[in-house]
Motif scaffolding. Sequence first.
Motif, short mmCIF file in Angstrom:
data_model
loop_
_atom_site.label_atom_id
_atom_site.label_comp_id
_atom_site.label_asym_id
_atom_site.label_seq_id
_atom_site.Cartn_x
_atom_site.Cartn_y
_atom_site.Cartn_z
N CYS A 36 -12.87 -7.90 26.87
CA CYS A 36 -12.98 -8.75 25.69
C CYS A 36 -12.22 -8.20 24.49
O CYS A 36 -11.98 -8.91 23.52
N LEU A 37 -11.79 -6.94 24.54
CA LEU A 37 -11.03 -6.35 23.44
C LEU A 37 -9.53 -6.45 23.66
O LEU A 37 -8.75 -5.93 22.86
N VAL A 41 -8.39 -5.84 18.13
CA VAL A 41 -9.62 -5.09 17.84
C VAL A 41 -9.77 -4.92 16.33
O VAL A 41 -8.79 -4.89 15.60
N ASP A 83 -15.02 -3.32 16.58
CA ASP A 83 -14.99 -3.13 18.02
C ASP A 83 -14.69 -1.67 18.35
O ASP A 83 -15.07 -1.17 19.40
N THR A 106 -22.50 -0.63 15.26
CA THR A 106 -21.35 -1.28 15.89
C THR A 106 -21.80 -1.95 17.18
O THR A 106 -22.39 -1.31 18.04
N ASN A 108 -21.98 -3.63 20.90
CA ASN A 108 -21.38 -3.34 22.21
C ASN A 108 -20.61 -4.56 22.68
O ASN A 108 -21.01 -5.68 22.37
N ARG A 110 -18.16 -1.30 22.55
CA ARG A 110 -17.42 -0.62 21.50
C ARG A 110 -16.67 0.56 22.12
O ARG A 110 -17.03 1.05 23.18
#
Length: 165
Positions: A36-37, A41, A83, A106, A108, A110
């Motif tokens: 997903c990153l 980011v 992220d 932060t 997850n 991460r």
Amino acid sequence: MSLIRLLSMITRTGTMTEPVADAPIETRDGFVPPACLRGSVQVRHVDAGSCNGCEIELGAAFGPVYDAERFGARLVASPRHADVVTVTGVVTQNMVEPLLNTIDATPNPRVIVSIGDCTRGCGVFAGSYAVAGSVDDFVEVDVHVPGCPPAPEAIIAALRAVTRR
């Protein structure tokens, strides 16, 4: 200066960023950036107790010459929007709790990126009464950027390893 003259000068000058260069970085065994990153980011930076050498290079990496944003990395002010958490310096006694609070805030998934030699082994600050330990003592670091201080190219290479751009 007229607008037409300014646009003409911009067209003649073109893009003035540094070319992409590969730099040595270290990743945790088995580290795979979360899917997903991919591409973009948001980065939250924490100075846990550094001499500011790494912050200067981090500022250069996000400045107009190296332009980390062209690779999908953007600095944010809140850990709730981040992220990636970048950490510089040794972890001082006063920064243990704020560092852990920032990482807990932060969401997850991460990625934790440590920047500079002091984040591993505490560098010249090892043994000081004010030092609680290295970043590795408190959190699991996914990507490490070696150097004292590391070059902006190395910081960008670490962020590119996360965004895969």
